[in-house]
Scaffold this active site. Sequence first.
Site, PDB file in Angstrom:
ATOM      1  N   CYS A   1      39.992  34.691  50.047  1.00 22.01           N
ATOM      2  CA  CYS A   1      39.193  35.295  51.106  1.00 22.01           C
ATOM      3  C   CYS A   1      37.701  35.234  50.785  1.00 22.01           C
ATOM      4  CB  CYS A   1      39.680  36.725  51.355  1.00 22.01           C
ATOM      5  SG  CYS A   1      39.182  37.426  52.927  1.00 22.01           S
ATOM      6  N   HIS A   2      37.033  36.368  50.606  1.00 18.26           N
ATOM      7  CA  HIS A   2      35.605  36.413  50.294  1.00 18.26           C
ATOM      8  C   HIS A   2      35.316  36.280  48.798  1.00 18.26           C
ATOM      9  CE1 HIS A   2      35.463  38.019  54.388  1.00 18.26           C
ATOM     10  NE2 HIS A   2      34.168  37.758  54.393  1.00 18.26           N
TER      11      HIS A   2
END
Length: 181
Positions: free
Chosen positions: A110-111
Site C-alpha cells: 500500500c503506502h
Amino acid sequence: MLNDKTIAFLVAPEGVEQVELTEPWKAVKQAGGTPKLISTQPGQIQGFNHLDKADRFPVDATVDEMSASDFDGLVLPGGVANPDMLRTVPAAVRFVKGFFDAGKPVAAICHAPWTLVEADVVRGRTVTSWPSLQTDLRNAGATWEDKEVVVCGSGPNTLITSRKPDDLKAFNQAAVDAFSG
C-alpha cells in the site's frame, strides 16, 4: 517454511492499516516464523481500519534497539500515516536501509513504499503500491506497475510490493516464499 526465521514488522506508533499488519503477521506465524513488532517508540502501537481507530498492539522492540542483523526479513505494512511518520524518523529509515544493505528480503504494501523512497532503495527496481505513490516511486528511480503483487529480485535480495488490502493473499504468499528462500 519459516522455521527459526524471525521477521520484523516495522510500524509507527499510529496510523498502520491494521489488516496490513495482522494478515501478513498470521501468514508468517502459520509458515512457522516468528514475527516481531518493531516501532520508533516502546509501548503499544495503534492500528486503524482506514481512518477509524482499531486495536492496539504491544511493541517488541524499537528501531534504536534492533538492526537488520537481528532478523531474516522485513514487512512494511501500509496505512497513509504509518509510512509518512516512519520516513521522518532517521533511525527507522536506517533500519529499513539495513535490510537492503544486508541483502535481506523486504515486503511492503500500500503506502509503505514511501519509507522505501526515503531510504533510497527503489532505484532500478520494479514495484507497485497504492496508485497515488506511483509518481513518488518513479521520481525515486523505480519502475511502477499496477499489479496485485510485484516481486523484484530473487533469493535473499527480493523486494515484494502490493497495492492494497485486496492484494493481501498474493502479497502474503510472495512474502512467505521470499522469507523461506
